[in-house]
Design a protein around this motif. Structure first.
Motif, PDB file in Angstrom:
ATOM      1  N   ASP A  22       0.930  -1.174   0.080  1.00 45.79           N
ATOM      2  CA  ASP A  22       0.164   0.094  -0.014  1.00 45.79           C
ATOM      3  C   ASP A  22       0.842   1.188   0.028  1.00 45.79           C
ATOM      4  N   GLN A  23       0.506   2.038  -0.978  1.00 42.82           N
ATOM      5  CA  GLN A  23       1.646   3.289  -0.916  1.00 42.82           C
ATOM      6  C   GLN A  23       1.211   4.264   0.122  1.00 42.82           C
ATOM      7  N   LYS A  24       0.019   3.891   0.720  1.00 41.80           N
ATOM      8  CA  LYS A  24      -0.113   4.868   1.870  1.00 41.80           C
ATOM      9  C   LYS A  24       0.899   4.538   3.315  1.00 41.80           C
TER      10      LYS A  24
END
Length: 126
Positions: A41-43
């Motif tokens: 997840d890029q977050k």
């Protein structure tokens, strides 16, 4: 183990199973492919995180000159903050590696396929 004669000496050597003999070795397990790997997840990338990622630009029509040779190559990037993007809103930005062209310093995180998040040390803390 096999015993072999070498000159006047007898030595013992490990035996290696043959691929054609009656007691063939069991086939090796296949390494996990990209389908086995869960996307990151890029977050999850924090302000000081570095990542190991592959550069795959979302829009190749706006690619900066000289970057085409880095598309699909694995490299290390560092999260440097957020910036307003032309499509609207804010986007996390990643610092480009020093071997990239000098005119390109940041890329949006959406242009990266993150393979691994690496721990970065906050030098302000010490």
């Amino acid at each position: 183990m096999k015993r072999r004669i070498l000159g006047r000496r007898t030595i013992t050597t490990p035996s290696v199973p043959t691929m054609t003999g009656p007691d063939r070795p069991t086939p090796a397990m296949k390494p996990g492919g990209s389908a086995d790997r869960q996307p990151i997840d890029q977050k999850a990338v924090q302000h000081l995180d570095r990542v190991r990622a592959i550069f795959r630009p979302v829009s190749s029509d706006r690619l900066a000159p000289g970057l085409e040779r880095f598309v699909g190559k694995e490299d290390f990037f560092r999260h440097v903050g957020e910036a307003d993007v032309p499509s609207g809103g804010r986007q996390a930005m990643m610092q480009c590696p020093p071997n990239w062209p000098s005119g390109v310093t940041w890329v949006p995180i959406r242009d990266l396929e993150i393979l691994e998040i690496l721990e970065d040390q906050d030098i302000r803390a010490g």
